[in-house]
Write an enzyme that holds these catalytic residues in place. Structure first.
Site, PDB file in Angstrom:
ATOM      1  N   PRO A   1       0.811  -1.222   0.000  1.00 36.68           N
ATOM      2  CA  PRO A   1       0.000   0.000   0.000  1.00 36.68           C
ATOM      3  C   PRO A   1       0.849   1.280   0.000  1.00 36.68           C
ATOM      4  O   PRO A   1       0.324   2.365  -0.230  1.00 36.68           O
ATOM      5  CB  PRO A   1      -0.845  -0.121   1.278  1.00 36.68           C
ATOM      6  CG  PRO A   1      -0.276  -1.230   2.071  1.00 36.68           C
ATOM      7  CD  PRO A   1       0.554  -2.074   1.166  1.00 36.68           C
TER       8      PRO A   1
ATOM      9  N   GLU B   1       2.906  -6.363   8.897  1.00 42.55           N
ATOM     10  CA  GLU B   1       3.177  -4.915   8.886  1.00 42.55           C
ATOM     11  C   GLU B   1       4.021  -4.503   7.693  1.00 42.55           C
ATOM     12  O   GLU B   1       4.201  -3.324   7.436  1.00 42.55           O
ATOM     13  CB  GLU B   1       3.871  -4.482  10.183  1.00 42.55           C
ATOM     14  CG  GLU B   1       3.030  -4.655  11.425  1.00 42.55           C
ATOM     15  CD  GLU B   1       1.635  -4.048  11.311  1.00 42.55           C
ATOM     16  OE1 GLU B   1       1.539  -2.851  11.001  1.00 42.55           O
ATOM     17  OE2 GLU B   1       0.648  -4.780  11.514  1.00 42.55           O
TER      18      GLU B   1
ATOM     19  N   ARG C   1      -4.137  -9.209 -20.272  1.00 46.50           N
ATOM     20  CA  ARG C   1      -5.103  -8.782 -21.294  1.00 46.50           C
ATOM     21  C   ARG C   1      -4.421  -8.031 -22.437  1.00 46.50           C
ATOM     22  O   ARG C   1      -4.971  -7.933 -23.529  1.00 46.50           O
ATOM     23  CB  ARG C   1      -6.168  -7.867 -20.688  1.00 46.50           C
ATOM     24  CG  ARG C   1      -6.913  -8.453 -19.530  1.00 46.50           C
ATOM     25  CD  ARG C   1      -7.936  -7.493 -18.970  1.00 46.50           C
ATOM     26  NE  ARG C   1      -9.109  -7.445 -19.801  1.00 46.50           N
ATOM     27  CZ  ARG C   1      -9.371  -6.553 -20.725  1.00 46.50           C
ATOM     28  NH1 ARG C   1      -8.529  -5.548 -20.913  1.00 46.50           N
ATOM     29  NH2 ARG C   1     -10.444  -6.616 -21.445  1.00 46.50           N
TER      30      ARG C   1
ATOM     31  N   ASP D   1     -11.658  -0.550 -24.368  1.00 44.05           N
ATOM     32  CA  ASP D   1     -11.908  -0.495 -22.932  1.00 44.05           C
ATOM     33  C   ASP D   1     -11.663   0.872 -22.332  1.00 44.05           C
ATOM     34  O   ASP D   1     -10.821   1.620 -22.798  1.00 44.05           O
ATOM     35  CB  ASP D   1     -10.986  -1.474 -22.186  1.00 44.05           C
ATOM     36  CG  ASP D   1     -11.439  -2.898 -22.343  1.00 44.05           C
ATOM     37  OD1 ASP D   1     -12.571  -3.100 -22.791  1.00 44.05           O
ATOM     38  OD2 ASP D   1     -10.636  -3.790 -22.027  1.00 44.05           O
TER      39      ASP D   1
HETATM   40 CL1  6GU Z   1      -0.427  -3.971  -3.120  1.00 44.61          CL
HETATM   41  N1  6GU Z   1      -1.093  -4.522  -0.626  1.00 44.61           N
HETATM   42  C1  6GU Z   1      -1.843  -4.351   0.467  1.00 44.61           C
HETATM   43  N2  6GU Z   1      -1.587  -5.073   1.558  1.00 44.61           N
HETATM   44  N3  6GU Z   1      -2.852  -3.490   0.529  1.00 44.61           N
HETATM   45  C2  6GU Z   1      -3.085  -2.791  -0.585  1.00 44.61           C
HETATM   46  C3  6GU Z   1      -2.352  -2.917  -1.752  1.00 44.61           C
HETATM   47  C4  6GU Z   1      -1.333  -3.802  -1.745  1.00 44.61           C
HETATM   48  N4  6GU Z   1      -2.841  -2.075  -2.680  1.00 44.61           N
HETATM   49  C5  6GU Z   1      -3.857  -1.469  -2.081  1.00 44.61           C
HETATM   50  N5  6GU Z   1      -3.991  -1.881  -0.831  1.00 44.61           N
END
Ligand code: 6GU
Length: 256
Positions: free
Chosen positions: A89, A116, A154, A169
């Protein structure tokens, strides 16, 4: 194209890889997906690959040694070292233009995080391309890796039956507009009619209507995708109250 997925839960991928488009692409030899269990590179008799964070706090951190060993060993398993992607994230946002860029690579190594996250030295040493699929927290990178594989395959020539369908798309190539509405038989359902233009046989008029609908939808639902200068299909400019992103920042996470 070859994908190597490094994960603590390789079986998560089994169902997805065995079905539909991806299964066919693998059968046809267009795509290879190899999953690797990070625990196979543990130095611990209990196959442990995580530990408590220095400095305290909740959760566990993925340790640098098994991760680096795993990435280096897997990388050596093919002729091309491959581009290393870390699903986290903390990463930059995966957009269609990033997907297009990834689809050019002969090999991607996808490192999926859990808990974590990774010891910072994994990132410092291996310098992966850190990518996130959106501003929400998943339990791990595995589902994000599946999203990425799905979006990338794709674009590989031959994977889609009809080459045209990825070109039309939403978000593909240049104009990043949402798709126009589609209709098929029956012509009328519970009083809801198919727009007559689609039945007119006038291909120019149909193309014009579809383009207008794409603009209208984008303006109503995702004004952030429109360049500042773009006027709507109805001739009015987009609501000045609606914040729009500059062309250069469109692929970046929104500041709001
Ligand atoms: Cl790539 N990993 C995690 N754990 N949460 C996320 C993510 C990735 N992308 C959005 N949220």
């Amino acid at each position: 194209m070859r994908f190597d997925v490094l994960t603590l839960f390789p079986r998560i991928f089994d169902g997805y890889l065995g079905e539909s488009l991806l299964h066919k692409a693998i059968e046809a030899g267009l795509v290879q997906v190899h999953t690797h269990d990070i625990r196979d590179w543990s130095r611990d008799k209990h196959r442990k690959v995580d530990d408590r964070p220095f400095g305290g706090g909740p959760g566990m951190v993925l340790q640098v040694e098994p991760i680096v060993d795993c990435v280096e060993a897997v990388s050596r398993q093919a002729e091309t070292a491959g581009r290393l992607v870390m699903l986290t994230p903390q990463g930059r946002r995966l957009t269609q233009s990033v997907v297009e860029e990834l689809a050019e690579e002969p090999r991607l190594i996808l490192l999926c995080g859990r808990y974590e996250g990774f010891d910072q030295r994994v990132i410092d040493l291996l310098q992966p391309d850190e990518l996130s699929i959106g501003d929400y927290i998943l339990n791990g990178g595995e589902t994000a890796a599946m999203v990425m594989i799905d979006a990338v395959v794709r674009l590989i020539p031959g994977v889609l039956g009809d080459e045209q369908s990825s070109v039309d798309d939403s978000f593909s190539h240049g104009d990043r507009l949402l798709e126009f509405p589609h209709y098929t038989r029956p012509r009328v359902f519970r009083g809801l009619e198919t727009p007559p233009v689609l039945l007119s046989g006038d291909h120019q008029a149909i193309a014009r209507w579809r383009r207008e609908q794409s603009y209208l939808r984008t303006e109503q639902r995702r004004a952030d995708l429109l360049p500042d200068s773009t006027e709507s299909a109805t001739g009015t400019t987009s609501d000045p109250q609606t914040p729009t992103l500059s062309k250069d920042s469109r692929d970046e996470p929104r500041a709001d």
